[in-house]
Design a protein around this motif. Structure first.
Motif, PDB file in Angstrom:
ATOM      1  N   GLU A 177      -5.150  -2.838   0.864  1.00 25.95           N
ATOM      2  CA  GLU A 177      -5.742  -2.343   1.917  1.00 25.95           C
ATOM      3  C   GLU A 177      -6.889  -3.108   2.704  1.00 25.95           C
ATOM      4  O   GLU A 177      -7.013  -3.418   3.893  1.00 25.95           O
TER       5      GLU A 177
ATOM      6  N   GLN B 295       1.496   4.688  -2.613  1.00 26.34           N
ATOM      7  CA  GLN B 295       1.125   5.794  -2.173  1.00 26.34           C
ATOM      8  C   GLN B 295       2.118   6.793  -2.027  1.00 26.34           C
ATOM      9  O   GLN B 295       1.857   8.070  -1.898  1.00 26.34           O
TER      10      GLN B 295
ATOM     11  N   SER C 113       0.726  -1.165  -0.059  1.00 25.02           N
ATOM     12  CA  SER C 113      -0.019   0.114  -0.040  1.00 25.02           C
ATOM     13  C   SER C 113       0.903   1.240   0.029  1.00 25.02           C
ATOM     14  O   SER C 113       0.630   2.149  -0.739  1.00 25.02           O
TER      15      SER C 113
ATOM     16  N   LYS D 225      -4.930   5.479   8.580  1.00 26.90           N
ATOM     17  CA  LYS D 225      -5.755   5.644   7.514  1.00 26.90           C
ATOM     18  C   LYS D 225      -6.380   4.420   6.989  1.00 26.90           C
ATOM     19  O   LYS D 225      -7.487   4.226   6.686  1.00 26.90           O
TER      20      LYS D 225
ATOM     21  N   ARG E 233      -0.392   6.940   8.331  1.00 28.36           N
ATOM     22  CA  ARG E 233      -0.494   5.957   7.207  1.00 28.36           C
ATOM     23  C   ARG E 233      -1.082   4.690   7.648  1.00 28.36           C
ATOM     24  O   ARG E 233      -2.369   4.010   6.917  1.00 28.36           O
TER      25      ARG E 233
ATOM     26  N   GLN F 263      -8.345   4.784   3.301  1.00 26.40           N
ATOM     27  CA  GLN F 263      -7.264   4.523   2.199  1.00 26.40           C
ATOM     28  C   GLN F 263      -7.987   3.241   1.548  1.00 26.40           C
ATOM     29  O   GLN F 263      -7.760   2.234   2.275  1.00 26.40           O
TER      30      GLN F 263
END
Length: 841
Positions: free
Chosen positions: A475, A396, A392, A464, A461, A470
């Motif tokens: 995820e 990102q 992930s 999220k 992070r 996210q």
């Protein structure tokens, strides 16, 4: 069709099916259960289990009734006989896992034979895309006693033929061979070759491969599984397990086809009325427990369903779950706390530190042990989480901004700091409730405080992703796997490690309990019961199960030590001096010795045949000097010898017996009180097999020993002829507890509305010097419970303690005495029997 309310049990009796109890034997016990007042028998899993299973949780075929219990025909006879007796059935269901037991599990066998091409490939939670090329597309089987090269060298792995079937063998274990590998074995076709000639040449080929480790290794490479040294399991396993038990493989029951295949018989029985209730084992292991429970209850909407959900002390059962409640560990720990005196906490804490040198910072011990089990027992599951997180982050962020080491460290700390077993976030639905959001934030806050060295953006992070801000396939998979990992880490780190090394008062070390909290006040207990009556009035109430660390009376007797801390400390110092010469090289350590003395207080009299295995298990679970993974023969031999010599030390055992004599009557009072409370507060009381008499058992398998039902049947037949005084005279036989259960369950059957959903729960005020020593409440405006507690300090003397009974004429179920409404001395009401159950005419 019967209403859902009519199927709710009045009282259940939990039986452990297996080597000691079959369906046929259970049929013979139905008259006993009926006379005891039981409305439903609660059966341990009864589907086909691994051969010789003593518990049934290692199911190999959920489409077949266990033949070792009598099979389908015997089960049908049980259903008919129980219905004729007016007794319903509650079935234990295991949706999370199955036993990976070779040929016995045809689904698992087919998976091993065909890999991803198996029709059952989606039934089990296998990580086919393993990062290790040698495991990719294969199931890793950690079954070897050494590295595979050594096993091949010793010819321990061999190809075998049985008639037309070819398989791989490793000692008693058998494994299928893939179709692609069979081509290496088949000799060229010959037009005039006979079957005998063909098999002769086939056997010659097999013998040649078996004699050549390199060739056999090549043959193994063509299989859809990989045999490895068992010590590699926790580091390399690529399928979900039940906790860290690789013999129990996780099932993908969230799939429609898997749910249908595994629950077909269950749903058939429930719809036909053969089964009135279901107890769901370990729902926290599932991918989506909420979805599973919704699907189950939609399929059988009139069936009573409870879940084996371990609630932390401040945690509430998810209100969106369409169930009647839990299996009762929450009640067990609250009622247990009533019989622990909080006033002795400081004295017992100081003495524990003095004697053992151990920390008494319970949260710190929990944190350390959860970190340990995560690193040692769940390394493979955790590395998968880290890889999902890193995938992930790569999408990102700029590559230079990713600190892979920090990601793993942060994740590990969050899991260690997680305050509950798990959350129930549903990534596919994009839904997260306020409760789960608060839990995640609490864990993040605690983890940040522990690891101030980790950069803030790493925590951000992770937050999220966990809070679904996210999205993406990686995820969603991360959130799902994260939720399936926090529970096992909690269970292994707390219940199966901390609870065996934090030994301040082991009566508190029970599943779902918090040994850091010392005792439960009357106010807190009444608040708990009002909440149960309001939110979960049909939940199950337990005081002992097949998984409890100690029997209900063992636990209560140890709890009495909280009332005599100075006498206890003096005794331990004295006993330690008596037994000092039995130690070898400093073993066992003082903490283990302290655990031993508490165990003896709870379970005495006991022999080394029971105590020895319990102490070995406790030491291995504590993981301080030995463990299941790395046993220490020096420590274990010293511990075994110590137990034997302590039990053979007549000076010590005589002293122990004298120490216990003054606790006999308080132990009786506490046991009767706990049992009465369980049978009269909101919920459905469950009696674990055998505990209708005194239960001084210890952790499994000690608590799964065969029950002497003939004795219980005989005693029950004699009770109707006994007065309250006669009953108390037979204390040694356990008759008072049996007497109480039968009398209370008769009242529950006579007045079901009083104890049901509309029954209400009203604490009653008690005045006087000993008012804190009695639990008093009323159900349905017509039944009053009076249950003494902290019985050592009470000493049978109520002084001027008074209860004001509501208007009316009241009769005591146990003594037969009658009272009018108004103020009464407790000494008067409880003159003939230690506890009271008053019924208003």
């Amino acid at each position: 069709m019967a209403s859902a309310e009519s199927k709710v049990p009045l009282a259940t009796y939990r039986v452990q099916l297996g080597a000691h109890l079959s369906f046929a034997q259970l049929i013979g016990l139905l008259p006993y259960f009926r006379d005891l007042g039981i409305s439903h028998i609660y059966l341990s899993p009864c589907f086909k289990a691994a051969a010789g299973s003593t518990h049934g949780y290692d199911v190999v075929d959920p489409t077949e009734v266990n033949p070792e219990l009598g099979g389908a025909e015997a089960f049908e006879r049980l259903c008919r006989a129980s219905a004729e007796s007016g007794i319903g059935l509650v079935l234990d269901v295991v949706p999370n896992h199955m036993a990976a037991a070779g040929r016995q599990n045809r689904w698992w066998w087919d998976l091993l034979a065909n890999g991803r091409h198996s029709r059952y490939a989606g039934f089990f939670d296998v990580r086919w895309d393993h990062p290790d090329p040698s495991s990719r597309g294969k199931v890793l089987l950690p079954v070897l006693g050494d590295e595979i090269e050594r096993c091949l060298e010793l010819r321990q792995i061999q190809l075998n033929r049985r008639d037309t079937g070819i398989y791989l063998g490793y000692f008693e274990h058998e494994y299928p061979v893939s179709a692609r590998s069979l081509r290496q074995l088949l000799p060229p076709a010959e037009a005039d070759a006979s079957f005998s000639h063909f098999f002769s040449r086939l056997d010659a080929t097999i013998a040649a491969i078996n004699s050549d480790p390199v060739r056999l290794a090549g043959f193994l490479d063509l299989q859809y599984y990989r045999l490895v040294f068992w010590r590699r399991a926790n580091r390399e396993i690529n399928y979900r397990r039940f906790f860290d038990i690789h013999q129990l493989a996780g099932v993908c029951v969230e799939r429609d086809d898997v749910f249908a295949a595994t629950h077909g018989l269950i749903l058939e029985w429930a719809r036909a009325g053969r089964v009135d209730g279901l107890r769901i084992d370990h729902p926290d292991g599932l991918s989506d427990p909420t979805l599973y429970l919704q699907r189950l209850t939609q399929a059988v909407p009139t069936t009573w369903v409870v879940v084996e959900k371990i609630l932390e002390p401040a945690e509430a059962l998810a209100s969106e779950w369409p169930v009647a409640g839990t299996t009762g560990y929450d009640f067990l720990n609250v009622v247990n706390g009533l019989f622990v005196d909080p006033r002795s906490e400081r004295l017992l804490t100081d003495f524990y530190t003095e004697f053992t040198g151990q920390t008494t910072d319970f949260p710190r011990v929990v944190l350390e042990k959860k970190r340990w089990v995560l690193a040692r027992l769940f390394e493979s599951e955790f590395s998968h989480l880290v890889s999902l997180m890193e995938a992930s982050l790569i999408r990102q962020s700029a590559p230079g901004a990713i600190r892979q080491g920090e990601v793993g460290s942060a994740l590990a700390e969050i899991i260690a700091c997680f305050p509950v077993y798990r959350t129930y976030i549903q990534p596919a639905a994009g839904g997260i409730g306020s409760r789960d959001r608060a839990v995640v934030r609490e864990a993040l806050r605690a983890a940040r405080q522990q690891r101030l060295d980790i950069a803030p953006d790493v925590w951000g992070r992770i937050e999220k992703i966990l809070l679904l801000r996210q999205f993406g396939p990686a995820e969603s998979e991360f959130v799902r796997r994260f939720q399936q990992l926090t529970g096992p880490v909690m269970a292994k780190g707390v219940e199966d490690t901390t609870f065996y090394c934090f030994n301040r008062l082991i009566a508190l070390n029970e599943v779902g309990g918090n040994p850091g909290e010392f005792g439960v006040s009357l106010e807190a207990f009444h608040a708990f019961c009002r909440r149960i009556q309001s939110d979960w009035p049909q939940t199950m109430l337990a005081s002992a199960t097949h998984d409890t660390k100690r029997g209900e009376d063992t636990r209560l007797r140890i709890g009495l030590l909280s009332e005599i801390p100075k006498r206890w400390a003096a005794a331990v110092r004295r006993w330690s001096r008596m037994n000092a010469s039995f130690r070898r090289g400093g073993f066992p350590d003082p903490n283990t010795e302290y655990f031993l003395y508490q165990t003896l207080v709870g379970a005495w009299p006991i022999g080394s045949d029971r105590l020895g295995p319990v102490m070995l298990k406790a030491a291995r679970e504590a993981k301080a000097h030995t463990s299941w993974l790395d046993s220490n023969p020096i420590f274990e031999n010293a511990l075994e010898a110590f137990v034997q010599k302590v039990l053979g030390n007549h000076e010590f055992t005589a002293d122990l017996s004298e120490f216990l004599k003054p606790l006999a009557q308080p132990a009786l009072v506490s046991s009767l009180s706990q049992t009465l409370i369980k049978c009269t507060v909101p919920g459905v009381p469950d009696i674990y097999q055998g505990t209708e008499l005194w239960d001084h058992s210890l952790v499994d398998p000690d608590n799964r020993r065969p029950v002497d039902f003939e004795l219980r049947r005989r005693l029950l037949s004699e009770i109707s002829l006994l007065s309250a005084e006669d009953v108390l005279d037979r204390q040694a036989e356990g008759v008072p507890k049996l007497f109480l259960i039968q009398r209370v369950l008769a009242i529950r059957r006579r007045f079901p509305e009083v104890f049901g959903r509309e029954g209400g729960y009203q604490p009653l005020a008690v005045e006087g010097a000993r008012s804190n020593h009695v639990v008093a409440f009323m159900r349905g405006g017509s039944v009053v419970t009076l249950a003494p507690r902290l019985a050592v300090a009470l000493g049978g003397d109520w002084e001027n303690t008074i209860i004001d009974l509501p208007a009316g004429a009241w009769g005591d179920v146990f003594s037969g005495a009658h009272f009018s409404g108004g103020r009464h001395q407790l000494t008067q009401i409880l003159a003939r029997f230690p506890v009271g159950l008053l019924i208003r005419s």
